[in-house]
Design an enzyme around this catalytic site. Structure first.
Site, PDB file in Angstrom:
ATOM      1  N   ASP A  72       0.866  -1.154   0.007  1.00 52.60           N
ATOM      2  CA  ASP A  72      -0.033  -0.054  -0.233  1.00 52.60           C
ATOM      3  C   ASP A  72       1.084   1.366  -0.156  1.00 52.60           C
ATOM      4  OD1 ASP A  72      -2.652  -1.343   0.448  1.00 52.60           O
ATOM      5  OD2 ASP A  72      -1.817  -2.067   2.241  1.00 52.60           O
ATOM      6  N   ASP A  74       0.324   5.254   1.263  1.00 54.49           N
ATOM      7  CA  ASP A  74      -0.157   6.219   1.829  1.00 54.49           C
ATOM      8  C   ASP A  74       0.326   7.599   1.443  1.00 54.49           C
ATOM      9  OD1 ASP A  74      -2.015   4.300   2.615  1.00 54.49           O
ATOM     10  OD2 ASP A  74      -1.154   4.294   4.629  1.00 54.49           O
ATOM     11  N   ASP A 155       3.939   6.216  15.643  1.00 56.61           N
ATOM     12  CA  ASP A 155       4.327   5.218  16.556  1.00 56.61           C
ATOM     13  C   ASP A 155       5.663   5.067  16.835  1.00 56.61           C
ATOM     14  OD1 ASP A 155       4.112   3.860  14.271  1.00 56.61           O
ATOM     15  OD2 ASP A 155       2.448   2.442  14.911  1.00 56.61           O
TER      16      ASP A 155
END
Length: 452
Positions: A72, A74, A155
């Site tokens: 993916d 993003d 994170d």
């Protein structure tokens, strides 16, 4: 708290860690534009043409640095969701906790997020802090910010990387490129605070460590043992999503052992305790996870329903045998065991009910592999779930639950011709079902007794 008070008294503005990025040219990071997905590249270019910033962000940048092909791509931007929506005809805004935009490009979907506020930076006003529950878990995340804020909100350092396709540069706020080279998972900010904000980050640390074959930084790992119980406050559906990502990562076997090593399986897959303590169950699960990892690495599809059916099978088998030992007939005992195990799992993992049908069919077909006489093998071959059930049988044979000869027989039976199949049939010793006599209607009974 003390530092914030002193800053307020002296009129100083707090300094946020990572507020300036190290900007790496292509010669330092090695990522090429032609490695990017065309839709992600086009999305960044459209944003730039409209006067906004557009960066490929997070896991895609990390994977490219490590030499992997991202699944993916993003994009992060300083444009607000409504501004993004106006730039792309085929797009939609989704999300409540934090709005994002899905940009459709052919069959692909690019997730575009507006830079979010850090939430960990020190502020002069306590009221500016985002609300949390009594455990420190964030209750809202719908605050926009700049790119430095967005990086600090992420994170782990290896996920706080931004690739600018226009200038071929990587923006690195927290040493994520260096941590990729060191193969380390390191939390941004204070690990205990960040885990309290979102306990799922503990599961993500274990998943990334297994997927990337990284080690978790000691300071990042330290609070996990104490904070693991906080996972009980997370919605079961979200835990299930994280479990699915781990099991379909291509490194499920390593991930399951990583979870258990960190003591996190109680919050995600509590069934592992009973399975991995039983030698046969452990062999079965190991075989199932290895087979799934191999399929994914070979770019073959993997069924979540089949995988969860494998994870739950040792419990179904144990309960099935217990019911049989208590005097229940074999087939009803199996169906009772299926329902009991699935009902018990509803409150632990929230496995969607849409998976029940396939799991039950695969389980219910297992006793039929024992029947190798008459027309039963032929009928079983024609069953729509035969292939999945046969693969399941091979896992049972590999683990020693059933004789390997049974799996070999079915493997051969599929490949040989009709004449050889006839010779392979084994006398069916199973009791034949009793034919029920057809009850006569009152009119038929009266005609038989009436005189002519």
């Amino acid at each position: 708290m003390i530092r914030r008070f002193i800053n307020k008294v002296l009129g100083r503005k707090p300094r946020a860690a990572g507020s300036s990025a190290q900007i790496l040219p292509q010669a330092k990071h090695g990522i090429r534009r032609d490695q990017l997905d065309e839709c992600a590249l086009k999305t960044c270019e459209t944003l730039a043409q409209a006067g906004f910033k557009g960066y490929v962000v997070g896991g895609a940048v990390r994977d490219l640095l490590l030499g992997f092909t991202p699944k993916d791509f993003d994009v992060a931007t300083d444009a607000k969701p409504e501004q993004i929506r106006k730039l792309f005809r085929r797009s939609r805004i989704i999300g409540r906790r934090f709005q994002i935009v899905h940009v459709m490009c052919g069959r692909e979907t690019i997730e575009v997020t507006t830079f979010r506020s850090n939430g960990q930076k020190e502020t002069e006003d306590e009221d500016e802090q985002r609300p949390t529950d009594e455990h420190g878990r964030l209750l809202t995340d719908n605050v926009f910010g700049n790119m430095a804020d967005d990086a600090a909100r992420r994170d782990f350092t290896i996920n706080a990387l931004y690739y600018d396709p226009a200038r071929d540069e990587v923006h690195d706020y927290f040493g994520g490129v260096a941590d990729c080279k060191k193969r380390v998972i390191r939390m941004i900010g204070d690990p205990e605070t960040r885990f309290r904000e979102d306990p799922v980050r503990m599961l993500r640390a274990a998943r990334f460590a297994a997927k990337l074959d990284f080690h978790i930084d000691p300071d990042t790992r330290k609070p996990v043992a104490t904070l693991a119980p906080l996972l009980s406050n997370i919605p079961r559906a979200r835990i299930f999503d994280e479990a699915l990502k781990l099991l379909l990562s291509g490194h499920a076997l390593r991930g399951v052992h990583q979870l258990r090593a960190e003591g996190l399986h109680h919050g995600m897959l509590p069934l592992l305790d009973t399975i991995l303590d039983d030698p046969t169950g452990e062999r079965f699960i190991t075989a199932a996870l290895k087979a799934t990892d191999l399929r994914i690495l070979q770019d073959k599809p993997a069924s979540p329903a089949y995988l969860f059916g494998a994870l739950l099978w040792p419990q179904v088998l144990q309960r099935w045998k217990a019911l049989e030992a208590a005097g229940e007939k074999s087939q009803p005992a199996l169906f009772f065991a299926m329902d009991e195990v699935l009902d018990a799992q509803r409150g632990q993992l929230a496995i969607p009910r849409r998976y029940d049908g396939m799991m039950k069919e695969v389980w219910a077909l297992q006793p039929r592999f024992e029947q190798r006489g008459g027309q039963r093998p032929y009928r079983l071959l024609e069953h729509p779930r035969f292939r999945a059930a046969y693969d399941f049988l091979l896992l049972r044979a590999e683990s020693g639950e059933v004789a390997s000869e049974l799996g070999e027989w079915w493997t051969r039976f599929q490949d040989v011709g009709d004449a050889e199949r006839e010779r392979m049939l084994i006398a069916d010793n199973a009791p034949k079902p009793r034919r029920r006599r057809k009850r006569k209607s009152p009119g038929e009974a009266a005609s038989e007794t009436s005189p002519e």
